[in-house]
Structure formats: structure tokens, C-alpha cells
Scaffold this motif. Structure first.
Motif, PDB file in Angstrom:
ATOM      1  N   ILE A  53       0.875  -1.181   0.000  1.00  0.00           N
ATOM      2  CA  ILE A  53       0.000   0.000   0.000  1.00  0.00           C
ATOM      3  C   ILE A  53       0.906   1.223   0.000  1.00  0.00           C
ATOM      4  O   ILE A  53       1.472   1.605   1.024  1.00  0.00           O
ATOM      5  CB  ILE A  53      -0.924   0.014   1.245  1.00  0.00           C
ATOM      6  CG1 ILE A  53      -1.653  -1.310   1.405  1.00  0.00           C
ATOM      7  CG2 ILE A  53      -1.896   1.185   1.179  1.00  0.00           C
ATOM      8  CD1 ILE A  53      -2.576  -1.672   0.277  1.00  0.00           C
ATOM      9  N   THR A  54       1.068   1.828  -1.162  1.00  0.00           N
ATOM     10  CA  THR A  54       2.042   2.912  -1.308  1.00  0.00           C
ATOM     11  C   THR A  54       1.652   4.177  -0.561  1.00  0.00           C
ATOM     12  O   THR A  54       2.511   5.021  -0.313  1.00  0.00           O
ATOM     13  CB  THR A  54       2.254   3.235  -2.802  1.00  0.00           C
ATOM     14  OG1 THR A  54       0.994   3.575  -3.389  1.00  0.00           O
ATOM     15  CG2 THR A  54       2.857   2.046  -3.532  1.00  0.00           C
ATOM     16  N   THR A  55       0.385   4.313  -0.190  1.00  0.00           N
ATOM     17  CA  THR A  55      -0.044   5.504   0.542  1.00  0.00           C
ATOM     18  C   THR A  55       0.262   5.409   2.040  1.00  0.00           C
ATOM     19  O   THR A  55       0.103   6.387   2.754  1.00  0.00           O
ATOM     20  CB  THR A  55      -1.546   5.766   0.340  1.00  0.00           C
ATOM     21  OG1 THR A  55      -2.269   4.600   0.745  1.00  0.00           O
ATOM     22  CG2 THR A  55      -1.851   6.079  -1.111  1.00  0.00           C
ATOM     23  N   LEU A  56       0.697   4.233   2.493  1.00  0.00           N
ATOM     24  CA  LEU A  56       1.048   4.053   3.906  1.00  0.00           C
ATOM     25  C   LEU A  56       2.566   4.002   4.056  1.00  0.00           C
ATOM     26  O   LEU A  56       3.261   3.537   3.156  1.00  0.00           O
ATOM     27  CB  LEU A  56       0.433   2.760   4.451  1.00  0.00           C
ATOM     28  CG  LEU A  56      -1.087   2.700   4.506  1.00  0.00           C
ATOM     29  CD1 LEU A  56      -1.542   1.327   5.002  1.00  0.00           C
ATOM     30  CD2 LEU A  56      -1.649   3.782   5.406  1.00  0.00           C
ATOM     31  N   PRO A  57       3.088   4.473   5.179  1.00  0.00           N
ATOM     32  CA  PRO A  57       4.535   4.444   5.395  1.00  0.00           C
ATOM     33  C   PRO A  57       5.106   3.030   5.308  1.00  0.00           C
ATOM     34  O   PRO A  57       4.568   2.102   5.901  1.00  0.00           O
ATOM     35  CB  PRO A  57       4.704   5.000   6.817  1.00  0.00           C
ATOM     36  CG  PRO A  57       3.432   5.707   7.129  1.00  0.00           C
ATOM     37  CD  PRO A  57       2.366   5.058   6.303  1.00  0.00           C
ATOM     38  N   GLY A  58       6.166   2.871   4.538  1.00  0.00           N
ATOM     39  CA  GLY A  58       6.795   1.571   4.385  1.00  0.00           C
ATOM     40  C   GLY A  58       6.135   0.682   3.350  1.00  0.00           C
ATOM     41  O   GLY A  58       6.591  -0.422   3.105  1.00  0.00           O
ATOM     42  N   ALA A  59       5.048   1.122   2.749  1.00  0.00           N
ATOM     43  CA  ALA A  59       4.295   0.370   1.738  1.00  0.00           C
ATOM     44  C   ALA A  59       4.087  -1.090   2.148  1.00  0.00           C
ATOM     45  O   ALA A  59       4.526  -2.010   1.465  1.00  0.00           O
ATOM     46  CB  ALA A  59       4.974   0.465   0.372  1.00  0.00           C
ATOM     47  N   PRO A  60       3.388  -1.320   3.275  1.00  0.00           N
ATOM     48  CA  PRO A  60       3.207  -2.698   3.737  1.00  0.00           C
ATOM     49  C   PRO A  60       2.272  -3.490   2.822  1.00  0.00           C
ATOM     50  O   PRO A  60       1.348  -2.938   2.225  1.00  0.00           O
ATOM     51  CB  PRO A  60       2.571  -2.521   5.115  1.00  0.00           C
ATOM     52  CG  PRO A  60       1.837  -1.220   5.014  1.00  0.00           C
ATOM     53  CD  PRO A  60       2.682  -0.356   4.127  1.00  0.00           C
ATOM     54  N   LYS A  61       2.521  -4.772   2.733  1.00  0.00           N
ATOM     55  CA  LYS A  61       1.610  -5.663   2.019  1.00  0.00           C
ATOM     56  C   LYS A  61       0.392  -5.876   2.916  1.00  0.00           C
ATOM     57  O   LYS A  61       0.530  -6.006   4.127  1.00  0.00           O
ATOM     58  CB  LYS A  61       2.295  -6.987   1.717  1.00  0.00           C
ATOM     59  CG  LYS A  61       3.421  -6.850   0.715  1.00  0.00           C
ATOM     60  CD  LYS A  61       4.170  -8.140   0.584  1.00  0.00           C
ATOM     61  CE  LYS A  61       5.277  -8.137  -0.434  1.00  0.00           C
ATOM     62  NZ  LYS A  61       5.947  -6.934  -0.752  1.00  0.00           N
ATOM     63  N   ALA A  62      -0.792  -5.872   2.318  1.00  0.00           N
ATOM     64  CA  ALA A  62      -2.003  -5.948   3.139  1.00  0.00           C
ATOM     65  C   ALA A  62      -3.190  -6.398   2.310  1.00  0.00           C
ATOM     66  O   ALA A  62      -3.178  -6.339   1.078  1.00  0.00           O
ATOM     67  CB  ALA A  62      -2.301  -4.585   3.752  1.00  0.00           C
ATOM     68  N   TRP A  63      -4.207  -6.852   3.030  1.00  0.00           N
ATOM     69  CA  TRP A  63      -5.502  -7.119   2.419  1.00  0.00           C
ATOM     70  C   TRP A  63      -6.194  -5.778   2.230  1.00  0.00           C
ATOM     71  O   TRP A  63      -6.154  -4.922   3.108  1.00  0.00           O
ATOM     72  CB  TRP A  63      -6.349  -8.008   3.320  1.00  0.00           C
ATOM     73  CG  TRP A  63      -5.867  -9.420   3.386  1.00  0.00           C
ATOM     74  CD1 TRP A  63      -5.113  -9.980   4.367  1.00  0.00           C
ATOM     75  CD2 TRP A  63      -6.099 -10.442   2.437  1.00  0.00           C
ATOM     76  NE1 TRP A  63      -4.859 -11.296   4.083  1.00  0.00           N
ATOM     77  CE2 TRP A  63      -5.466 -11.609   2.897  1.00  0.00           C
ATOM     78  CE3 TRP A  63      -6.789 -10.505   1.224  1.00  0.00           C
ATOM     79  CZ2 TRP A  63      -5.495 -12.805   2.190  1.00  0.00           C
ATOM     80  CZ3 TRP A  63      -6.822 -11.699   0.532  1.00  0.00           C
ATOM     81  CH2 TRP A  63      -6.183 -12.824   1.017  1.00  0.00           C
ATOM     82  N   VAL A  64      -6.832  -5.582   1.083  1.00  0.00           N
ATOM     83  CA  VAL A  64      -7.564  -4.349   0.783  1.00  0.00           C
ATOM     84  C   VAL A  64      -9.030  -4.709   0.586  1.00  0.00           C
ATOM     85  O   VAL A  64      -9.377  -5.446  -0.338  1.00  0.00           O
ATOM     86  CB  VAL A  64      -7.009  -3.650  -0.473  1.00  0.00           C
ATOM     87  CG1 VAL A  64      -7.784  -2.367  -0.746  1.00  0.00           C
ATOM     88  CG2 VAL A  64      -5.530  -3.376  -0.330  1.00  0.00           C
ATOM     89  N   PHE A  65      -9.872  -4.183   1.468  1.00  0.00           N
ATOM     90  CA  PHE A  65     -11.318  -4.366   1.361  1.00  0.00           C
ATOM     91  C   PHE A  65     -11.889  -3.057   0.833  1.00  0.00           C
ATOM     92  O   PHE A  65     -11.783  -2.020   1.490  1.00  0.00           O
ATOM     93  CB  PHE A  65     -11.917  -4.708   2.726  1.00  0.00           C
ATOM     94  CG  PHE A  65     -11.460  -6.036   3.256  1.00  0.00           C
ATOM     95  CD1 PHE A  65     -12.184  -7.188   2.998  1.00  0.00           C
ATOM     96  CD2 PHE A  65     -10.304  -6.143   4.000  1.00  0.00           C
ATOM     97  CE1 PHE A  65     -11.758  -8.417   3.480  1.00  0.00           C
ATOM     98  CE2 PHE A  65      -9.861  -7.366   4.486  1.00  0.00           C
ATOM     99  CZ  PHE A  65     -10.596  -8.507   4.225  1.00  0.00           C
ATOM    100  N   THR A  66     -12.462  -3.092  -0.363  1.00  0.00           N
ATOM    101  CA  THR A  66     -13.005  -1.899  -1.007  1.00  0.00           C
ATOM    102  C   THR A  66     -14.521  -1.993  -1.019  1.00  0.00           C
ATOM    103  O   THR A  66     -15.088  -3.022  -1.398  1.00  0.00           O
ATOM    104  CB  THR A  66     -12.476  -1.767  -2.441  1.00  0.00           C
ATOM    105  OG1 THR A  66     -11.047  -1.783  -2.415  1.00  0.00           O
ATOM    106  CG2 THR A  66     -12.958  -0.478  -3.091  1.00  0.00           C
ATOM    107  N   TYR A  67     -15.171  -0.917  -0.609  1.00  0.00           N
ATOM    108  CA  TYR A  67     -16.636  -0.831  -0.614  1.00  0.00           C
ATOM    109  C   TYR A  67     -17.049   0.330  -1.499  1.00  0.00           C
ATOM    110  O   TYR A  67     -16.440   1.395  -1.480  1.00  0.00           O
ATOM    111  CB  TYR A  67     -17.161  -0.571   0.798  1.00  0.00           C
ATOM    112  CG  TYR A  67     -17.034  -1.746   1.727  1.00  0.00           C
ATOM    113  CD1 TYR A  67     -18.021  -2.721   1.775  1.00  0.00           C
ATOM    114  CD2 TYR A  67     -15.930  -1.880   2.550  1.00  0.00           C
ATOM    115  CE1 TYR A  67     -17.912  -3.802   2.627  1.00  0.00           C
ATOM    116  CE2 TYR A  67     -15.810  -2.963   3.412  1.00  0.00           C
ATOM    117  CZ  TYR A  67     -16.809  -3.909   3.447  1.00  0.00           C
ATOM    118  OH  TYR A  67     -16.690  -4.982   4.291  1.00  0.00           O
ATOM    119  N   GLY A  68     -18.137   0.141  -2.234  1.00  0.00           N
ATOM    120  CA  GLY A  68     -18.648   1.251  -3.003  1.00  0.00           C
ATOM    121  C   GLY A  68     -19.625   0.800  -4.079  1.00  0.00           C
ATOM    122  O   GLY A  68     -19.689  -0.380  -4.401  1.00  0.00           O
ATOM    123  N   PRO A  69     -20.395   1.708  -4.587  1.00  0.00           N
ATOM    124  CA  PRO A  69     -20.518   3.080  -4.116  1.00  0.00           C
ATOM    125  C   PRO A  69     -21.271   3.141  -2.787  1.00  0.00           C
ATOM    126  O   PRO A  69     -22.245   2.422  -2.599  1.00  0.00           O
ATOM    127  CB  PRO A  69     -21.302   3.774  -5.219  1.00  0.00           C
ATOM    128  CG  PRO A  69     -22.075   2.684  -5.883  1.00  0.00           C
ATOM    129  CD  PRO A  69     -21.263   1.422  -5.733  1.00  0.00           C
TER     130      PRO A  69
END
Length: 110
Positions: A53-69
Motif C-alpha cells: 500500500i504505497t499511501t502508507l509508510p513503508g508500503a506494507p503488504k495488506a488485504w484491501v477491502f473496497t466498498y462502493g458506491p
């Protein structure tokens, strides 16, 4: 050759179990944030960010849960970042939890 194949299959099985366990704890962690039935958040998509996740410090690998709209004014999409061990490490927008609570409080019939 048979021993090598057995080792490969064992490692494959263990990797699958580790991935499933990681997803399970991540799903529970984000569920604590959004609630049991987040109907106001729209459709959910899940992926594992192997690039980090490039927007977080250190770009940690992570699960991304996206909701929308979402139905929340001013928030078209929401993302929750959860570490492989199940810790919520960030959200987008950063004040996601506050916005969600305010929206739900305004919608309650009290």
C-alpha cells in the motif's frame, strides 16, 4: 521423485492454509469496523496488495477491502487496509470510521 512430489504438495497445502487463515483474520478485523451487514457501504471487493500500500509508510503488504458506491455523502468509495496478521493498518478516507458512525447515527430512528 515421489518424496519431492510429496514435499511439494505438503508445502502447497500449508501455503493454502496460511493464506486462508490470513484472509479469515483480516475479514474479521474489517468486519469489526464496518459491522455485520454494511448495506450502506455498497458492494465489497477484496484483494491482497502484493505490491504494498504505497499511501502508507513503508508500503506494507495488506488485504484491501473496497466498498462502493457508498450511501455516505462525500464518500464514493471506502477502503480498509488490514495486515496479513489481522491488524487494521489504515483506511481511505482516513476518517472513515468517524464518517460511518456519523452517517449511521443520522439514519437511526431515535
Amino acid at each position: 521423485m515421489a518424496k519431492l512430489m510429496k514435499l511439494f504438495l505438503t508445502l502447497l497445502l500449508l501455503s493454502g492454509l496460511a493464506a486462508a487463515g490470513s484472509y479469515g483474520v483480516a475479514y474479521l478485523a474489517q468486519g469489526k469496523l464496518v459491522g455485520a451487514q454494511p448495506l450502506d457501504l455498497g458492494a465489497q471487493q477484496t484483494r491482497f496488495a502484493t505490491e504494498g500500500i504505497t499511501t502508507l509508510p513503508g508500503a506494507p503488504k495488506a488485504w484491501v477491502f473496497t466498498y462502493g458506491p457508498t450511501k455516505i455523502p462525500g464518500m464514493k468509495l471506502a477502503e480498509i487496509y488490514v495486515s496479513p496478521l489481522g491488524a487494521v493498518i489504515g483506511t481511505k478516507p482516513k476518517d472513515f470510521s468517524a464518517r460511518l458512525q456519523a452517517y449511521r447515527a443520522a439514519q437511526s430512528p431515535d
